[in-house]
Design a protein around this motif. Structure first.
Motif, mmCIF file in Angstrom:
data_model
loop_
_atom_site.group_PDB
_atom_site.id
_atom_site.type_symbol
_atom_site.label_atom_id
_atom_site.label_comp_id
_atom_site.label_asym_id
_atom_site.label_seq_id
_atom_site.Cartn_x
_atom_site.Cartn_y
_atom_site.Cartn_z
ATOM 1 N N LEU A 40 0.831 -1.198 0.000
ATOM 2 C CA LEU A 40 0.000 0.000 0.000
ATOM 3 C C LEU A 40 0.868 1.252 0.000
ATOM 4 C CD1 LEU A 40 -2.214 -2.071 0.802
ATOM 5 C CD2 LEU A 40 -3.164 -0.300 2.279
ATOM 6 N N ASP A 41 0.431 2.271 -0.740
ATOM 7 C CA ASP A 41 1.117 3.557 -0.691
ATOM 8 C C ASP A 41 0.855 4.187 0.672
ATOM 9 O OD1 ASP A 41 2.007 3.289 -3.287
ATOM 10 O OD2 ASP A 41 0.248 4.305 -4.138
ATOM 11 N N LYS A 42 1.797 5.037 1.129
ATOM 12 C CA LYS A 42 1.642 5.673 2.445
ATOM 13 C C LYS A 42 0.330 6.470 2.510
ATOM 14 C CE LYS A 42 3.326 6.520 6.547
ATOM 15 N NZ LYS A 42 4.485 7.351 6.847
ATOM 16 N N ASN A 257 -11.811 -3.696 -0.738
ATOM 17 C CA ASN A 257 -10.803 -4.756 -0.836
ATOM 18 C C ASN A 257 -9.502 -4.378 -0.150
ATOM 19 O OD1 ASN A 257 -11.884 -7.093 -2.512
ATOM 20 N ND2 ASN A 257 -12.520 -5.350 -3.745
ATOM 21 N N LYS A 258 -9.232 -3.083 -0.030
ATOM 22 C CA LYS A 258 -8.053 -2.645 0.733
ATOM 23 C C LYS A 258 -8.222 -3.010 2.205
ATOM 24 C CE LYS A 258 -7.434 1.779 1.501
ATOM 25 N NZ LYS A 258 -7.107 3.212 1.330
ATOM 26 N N TYR A 259 -9.427 -2.770 2.740
ATOM 27 C CA TYR A 259 -9.705 -3.150 4.130
ATOM 28 C C TYR A 259 -9.556 -4.658 4.323
ATOM 29 C CZ TYR A 259 -11.268 0.996 6.667
ATOM 30 O OH TYR A 259 -11.306 2.176 7.349
ATOM 31 N N LEU A 260 -10.173 -5.423 3.426
ATOM 32 C CA LEU A 260 -10.120 -6.882 3.541
ATOM 33 C C LEU A 260 -8.694 -7.399 3.383
ATOM 34 C CD1 LEU A 260 -13.334 -7.660 1.469
ATOM 35 C CD2 LEU A 260 -13.052 -7.937 3.936
ATOM 36 N N TYR A 261 -7.942 -6.762 2.509
ATOM 37 C CA TYR A 261 -6.534 -7.127 2.276
ATOM 38 C C TYR A 261 -5.714 -6.967 3.552
ATOM 39 C CZ TYR A 261 -1.941 -6.802 -0.129
ATOM 40 O OH TYR A 261 -0.640 -6.972 -0.558
ATOM 41 N N LYS A 440 -7.051 -15.616 1.160
ATOM 42 C CA LYS A 440 -7.821 -14.365 1.176
ATOM 43 C C LYS A 440 -6.891 -13.160 1.041
ATOM 44 C CE LYS A 440 -11.882 -15.924 3.748
ATOM 45 N NZ LYS A 440 -12.691 -15.766 4.969
ATOM 46 N N PHE A 441 -5.720 -13.265 1.623
ATOM 47 C CA PHE A 441 -4.721 -12.198 1.492
ATOM 48 C C PHE A 441 -4.366 -12.000 0.017
ATOM 49 C CE2 PHE A 441 -0.071 -11.050 1.664
ATOM 50 C CZ PHE A 441 -0.260 -9.753 2.110
ATOM 51 N N GLN A 442 -4.161 -13.100 -0.693
ATOM 52 C CA GLN A 442 -3.866 -13.009 -2.133
ATOM 53 C C GLN A 442 -5.081 -12.507 -2.914
ATOM 54 O OE1 GLN A 442 -1.925 -16.569 -3.840
ATOM 55 N NE2 GLN A 442 -1.648 -17.276 -1.747
ATOM 56 N N LEU A 443 -6.268 -13.040 -2.596
ATOM 57 C CA LEU A 443 -7.482 -12.670 -3.317
ATOM 58 C C LEU A 443 -7.761 -11.170 -3.196
ATOM 59 C CD1 LEU A 443 -10.174 -13.266 -4.777
ATOM 60 C CD2 LEU A 443 -11.158 -13.768 -2.518
ATOM 61 N N TYR A 448 -7.839 -5.549 -4.958
ATOM 62 C CA TYR A 448 -7.455 -4.160 -4.689
ATOM 63 C C TYR A 448 -6.677 -3.575 -5.849
ATOM 64 C CZ TYR A 448 -4.940 -0.237 -2.601
ATOM 65 O OH TYR A 448 -4.385 0.994 -2.364
ATOM 66 N N GLU A 449 -5.742 -4.369 -6.390
ATOM 67 C CA GLU A 449 -4.941 -3.892 -7.527
ATOM 68 C C GLU A 449 -5.811 -3.686 -8.768
ATOM 69 O OE1 GLU A 449 -1.754 -3.050 -7.915
ATOM 70 O OE2 GLU A 449 -1.405 -3.268 -5.777
#
Length: 452
Positions: A40-42, A257-261, A440-443, A448-449
């Motif tokens: 993630l970007d800052k 998806n950022k939250y879930l990531y 899930k981390f990969q998904l 997100y990307e």
């Protein structure tokens, strides 16, 4: 210093450390430093629930602070203003009660774990079998803090707990005295509320987008009849709204998806984190296609107007994107002309052997030069579909083992091989939980990307 006295000090410190962890822990995203390490970007970091994101003017930096510190920075004029209600909500967070319960069903010595042979009490690995329950609110990313006289650990459960329901699970923990082992749910509701809010926003945007897309059918002629001036104006306005809503929908999905990531990131020290490598090289998608339905010049009076100096004009392109025999999980359409090329993220999956209508805008000298095609992203689409399928299969297996474990531990008369059976079921439940967390981390990292 006498050995016994030294052991007493170490034991006291261990108990103190475990107590402090138990009092300060609650379900949350990983730290900002870990978020940066996973890609993630800052500027995109998510602060832990009791902290607020602050832009420090003097340092030109975004960081997370407690509400009290944030107020001091704002008063000093070195941070941007933050709504008062947001600060008050963060202040009251730690006083909020958990939104569910953990009930210990049994504590069993892990089969084959005898501890180290010493003259002092031995630390043995136990399996803590518990029932996780939600109150009136569904718990979206349940976490359980398990403590003993020897350690404390946070366990992220693999599935949400539906409101007013329970399920059985298990975790391993080391202890000298098994009676010292206990667990508590650390979720206080704000993460669940945030995820529900994001999903609600996505649903509203999808509904609006669906209504706009359906309105095309009344504007676009069934045959090759040219569009009327009135139809062109209507089409331009509708296309403007679709482009705007699609951008909002992509941003909303990226945020979710950022939250879930970050919620499903590995439970590792920051030093062991590695930036997730996501590949988007692309391979052709069998049977997928994009077909232009109509091209019309952007009407005057809208925000985008033709360039009368160079001869380049802005066109509205209504197209139909179709999948082949497989679901198109992250559909993108490339629109090209004699002046430029654009890739449009459609924002919604296309089920197998079906089509979805959408619209885009592109500059061109000659409208006949405009073409559409499915952008080559078959690899990422296939990867997302496979991860979703694999997670579903693992979850089904885990539910089966959890039910078996529950039946076993509530038996009034335990079988002779009870310890071994509990160990086997618990070990598999833990393995499945870890596998699902990694998947899930990969998904969610892939999603997100795709949408950001």
């Amino acid at each position: 210093m006498q050995p016994k006295f030294l052991l007493l000090i170490i034991a006291s410190l261990s108990v103190l450390l475990v107590t402090q962890v138990a009092e300060s822990s609650f379900a949350d995203v990983v730290s900002p430093s870990k978020q940066v390490k996973i890609g993630l970007d800052k500027a995109d970091i998510i602060c832990k629930t009791h902290l607020v994101k602050v832009y420090r003017i003097n340092a030109d930096s975004i960081d997370c602070f407690t509400p009290t510190t944030a107020e001091k920075l704002i008063k000093a004029g070195i941070a941007n203003e933050i709504p008062k209600e947001k600060l008050e909500a963060k202040k009251s967070f730690r006083q909020s009660a958990p939104i569910g319960t953990i009930t210990g069903l049994d504590t069993v010595k892990k089969f084959g774990s005898e501890g180290k042979f010493t003259t002092t009490p031995r630390t043995v690995e136990y399996l803590y079998v518990f029932e996780a329950c939600a109150n009136e609110k569904t718990i979206r990313a349940p976490e359980v803090l398990i403590t003993s006289d020897s350690e404390a650990k946070t366990v992220k459960l693999a599935k949400k707990i539906q409101s007013n329901t329970c399920f059985t699970s298990s975790a391993g923990i080391k202890a000298v005295d098994p009676n010292s082992i206990s667990g508590k749910l650390t979720n206080k509701g704000l993460i669940s509320d945030k995820l529900t809010e994001l999903e609600g926003n996505i649903s509203q945007l999808q509904e609006k987008l669906s209504v706009l897309k359906k309105s095309f059918s009344g504007v676009i002629p069934k045959d090759s009849t040219p569009l009327t001036d009135t139809s062109k104006v209507t089409l331009s306005g509708t296309a403007d709204e679709i482009v705007k809503l699609r951008a909002e929908l992509n941003l909303a999905k990226a945020e979710l998806n950022k939250y879930l990531y970050t919620l499903h990131s590995p439970q590792l020290p920051a030093s062991q984190f590695a930036k997730q490598k996501l590949t988007f090289t692309g391979t052709p998608i069998d049977g997928a296609s994009a077909k232009i339905l109509t091209v019309s010049k952007q009407t005057l009076g809208n925000t985008d107007t033709p360039d009368t100096v160079t001869g380049v004009k802005l066109y509205n392109v209504v197209f139909e994107a179709c999948s082949g025999n497989d679901v198109l999980r992250a559909p993108e359409v490339r629109i090209s002309s004699d002046n430029e090329e654009k890739t449009i993220k459609i924002a919604e999956r296309i089920i197998a052997n079906s089509c979805q209508m959408s619209a885009g805008k592109i500059n061109a000298l000659d409208s006949s030069s405009i073409t559409t095609e499915i952008a080559n992203r078959g690899d990422i689409s296939a990867n997302i579909i496979k991860l979703e399928s694999d997670i579903g299969l693992l979850l089904d297996e885990q539910v089966m083992h959890q039910k078996e474990l529950n039946k076993l531990v509530v038996l009034s008369v335990k079988p002779a091989d009870y310890e071994q059976k509990v160990s086997e079921l618990s070990n598999r439940i833990i393995e499945l939980r870890n596998e699902m967390r990694d998947m899930k981390f990969q998904l969610y990292g892939n999603l997100y990307e795709v949408y950001k």
